[in-house]
Design a protein around this motif. Structure first.
Motif, short mmCIF file in Angstrom:
data_model
loop_
_atom_site.label_atom_id
_atom_site.label_comp_id
_atom_site.label_asym_id
_atom_site.label_seq_id
_atom_site.Cartn_x
_atom_site.Cartn_y
_atom_site.Cartn_z
N SER A 175 0.83 -1.14 -0.02
CA SER A 175 -0.04 -0.02 0.09
C SER A 175 0.96 1.08 -0.02
N ARG A 176 0.32 2.18 -0.78
CA ARG A 176 1.17 3.40 -0.85
C ARG A 176 0.67 4.45 0.16
N MET A 177 1.65 5.22 0.76
CA MET A 177 1.43 6.04 2.11
C MET A 177 2.03 7.37 1.88
N ARG A 178 1.31 8.10 2.34
CA ARG A 178 1.81 9.75 2.13
C ARG A 178 1.48 10.45 3.50
N VAL A 179 2.15 11.18 4.21
CA VAL A 179 1.90 11.97 5.39
C VAL A 179 1.69 13.37 5.23
N LEU A 180 0.58 13.99 5.55
CA LEU A 180 0.64 15.37 5.22
C LEU A 180 0.38 16.02 6.63
N GLU A 181 1.28 16.92 6.81
CA GLU A 181 1.33 17.49 8.25
C GLU A 181 0.96 19.07 8.06
N GLN A 182 0.60 19.57 9.36
CA GLN A 182 -0.03 20.98 9.44
C GLN A 182 -0.80 21.52 8.20
N LEU A 183 -1.68 20.89 7.71
CA LEU A 183 -2.55 21.30 6.41
C LEU A 183 -3.18 22.61 6.82
N GLY A 184 -2.86 23.62 5.73
CA GLY A 184 -3.56 24.89 5.75
C GLY A 184 -2.49 26.02 6.36
N GLY A 185 -1.60 25.36 7.34
CA GLY A 185 -0.80 26.42 7.96
C GLY A 185 0.40 26.86 7.10
N ASP A 186 1.53 27.70 7.84
CA ASP A 186 2.87 28.12 7.34
C ASP A 186 3.79 26.87 7.20
N ARG A 187 3.52 26.01 8.29
CA ARG A 187 4.39 25.08 7.83
C ARG A 187 3.75 23.66 7.39
N GLU A 188 3.01 23.82 6.56
CA GLU A 188 2.22 22.62 5.91
C GLU A 188 3.50 21.93 5.08
N ARG A 189 3.30 20.68 5.26
CA ARG A 189 4.34 19.78 4.71
C ARG A 189 3.99 18.53 4.12
N THR A 190 4.08 17.96 2.86
CA THR A 190 3.31 17.02 2.09
C THR A 190 4.73 15.85 2.05
N GLY A 191 4.59 14.81 2.82
CA GLY A 191 5.87 13.80 2.90
C GLY A 191 5.79 13.07 1.28
N ALA A 192 7.09 12.50 1.26
CA ALA A 192 7.17 12.03 -0.21
C ALA A 192 6.56 10.43 0.04
N GLU A 193 6.00 10.00 -1.03
CA GLU A 193 5.18 8.81 -1.18
C GLU A 193 6.16 7.65 -1.04
N THR A 194 5.82 6.80 -0.07
CA THR A 194 6.28 5.48 0.27
C THR A 194 5.39 4.31 0.30
#
Length: 420
Positions: A175-194
């Motif tokens: 299964s493919r996973m991706r972690v999305l952090e602090q969505l909508g904020g200045d520190r938003e980050r979308t991790g690489a797919e693994t």
């Protein structure tokens, strides 16, 4: 159990706030927070408010839910605002407030789910959302189907690793996973797919404010579990006390589970009927009664592995323990039919419209079911299943023990021909 309200509750405004904080709020939300005399929320949400929000600040205690009525009553007559994460009515505090406040005004903000779907380009109607906030991660297992997209609401920085471990354990390592952090904020980050298989420890934890996106891919050699009753017998740990697949499917069909309903599973064995009842819909609940402590522990393991860790297992003997259970919408009796008074106790516990299904393979219990059929009506059927097996160099049928099943729905008036 939620305590009764001591008196009228005040009007409450609940304001959704995102990772972008105060600057991301529209004017009505800002005005509600400025005007509040009391601000009740989590520490993270309260810290996002500027000094101009001068109301008394109160952090939610733990556990939160039992404290809601008392806190609202303590501030009756004051203007209360509750800053809450994202959309308060989506797995948020809005539900508890709606149950307690006399008047509730909700000013929502985009939820992390909405942000995640937008960033990923996933239509929300095609995505299943599973929360593990305050809930066991094992709940995710019931949603695992090849090709499905899931968004997992995280409990913290460790959740992505727990999700990956569960996927690997349940045969969904690709299964493919991706972690999305602090969505909508200045520190938003979308991790690489693994993939879950590649997410091997020690993987560094990320931001605690995250959501996990999963595209389900099943290992080709993993056991396939469908979405309807009648899972493979191999899906269960058991000692032979198992309602077999074809009879199980027929039994669940007669029980006819619907969202929000409660099942009593009497004589749980391996718990298969209760497990598959709960897999029908996330809001279905079940209690299984099993007198053997070893089997009771086995039921708990089966429920956890198959994605319904909320199954309540009672170690005890029916009908003695039935008075302690929540009222049922349906009852299944798979064992202990000859216990004095059991069938009558189950019948009395059912509301009008409730269903009772009982299975047996013995002549003694079959006689009890025939008597119950005479008194209450319903359907009395015999289920016979045969499996093809090798016979020398050929193939023949091996007959399993036939199962006698009584299924009945309780009605307000006697059925024609039934002695009530």
């Amino acid at each position: 159990m939620t305590p009764a309200r001591p008196g009228p509750s005040p009007a409450v405004t609940v304001v959704g706030i995102g990772a972008d904080g105060w600057q991301g709020l529209p004017a009505p939300s800002r005005a509600a927070l400025r005007d509040a005399e009391v601000l009740i929320g989590g520490p993270r949400q309260l810290d996002l408010l500027p000094p101009e929000c001068a109301g008394e600040r109160i952090a939610w205690p733990s556990p939160l839910r039992p404290a809601v009525p008392g806190l609202l009553a303590a501030h009756a007559g004051r203007r209360i605002a509750v800053p809450a994460s994202g959309d308060p009515m989506f797995y948020g505090i809005g539900r508890a407030l709606a149950e307690e406040a006399d008047t509730l005004r909700v000013l929502p903000h985009p939820s992390s789910v909405s942000y995640a779907a937008a960033r990923l380009g996933w239509p929300l109607e095609d995505v299943e959302v599973v929360t593990v906030v305050g809930r066991p991660a094992a709940r995710l297992a019931a949603a695992l189907h090849d090709g499905r997209r899931l968004l997992v609401l995280s409990a913290g920085a460790d959740t992505p690793g727990q999700v990956a471990a569960l996927l690997r354990d349940r045969g969904f390592g690709p299964s493919r996973m991706r972690v999305l952090e602090q969505l909508g904020g200045d520190r938003e980050r979308t991790g690489a797919e693994t993939t879950a298989a590649e997410w091997s420890p020690p993987h560094p934890p990320g931001d605690p404010l995250n959501i996990v996106a999963v595209e389900c891919r099943r290992d080709p050699d993993a056991l396939r579990l469908g979405a309807v009753p009648g899972l493979p017998d191999e899906a269960y740990e058991h000692d032979g006390q198992l309602t077999k697949r074809h009879v199980r499917a027929a039994t669940l069909g007669a029980l006819a589970p619907a969202p929000g309903e409660v099942l009593w599973d009497i004589g749980g064995g391996s718990g298969s009927i209760a497990v598959e009842w709960m897999r029908v819909h996330p809001s279905c609940r079940a209690v299984t009664v099993e007198r053997d402590p070893v089997r009771a522990e086995r039921i708990t393991r089966n429920a956890d592995r198959l994605g319904v860790p909320g199954l309540h297992v009672v170690t005890g003997t029916a009908p003695a323990v039935l008075s302690e259970l929540p009222p049922p919408d349906a009852v299944f009796v798979g064992g202990g039919l000859t216990a004095p008074g059991l069938l009558d106790a189950c019948w009395e516990a059912l509301p009008v419209g409730g269903r009772l299904v009982a299975n047996t393979v013995t002549l003694e219990s079959e006689a009890l079911l025939a008597d119950a059929y005479r008194r209450h009506g319903g359907e009395l059927v015999r289920l016979a299943v045969a499996h093809a097996v090798p016979v020398g160099g050929f193939t023949g049928w091996r007959q399993a023990m036939p199962v006698t099943q009584w299924a009945v729905q309780k009605t307000p008036n006697p059925l024609p021909g039934a002695d009530r």
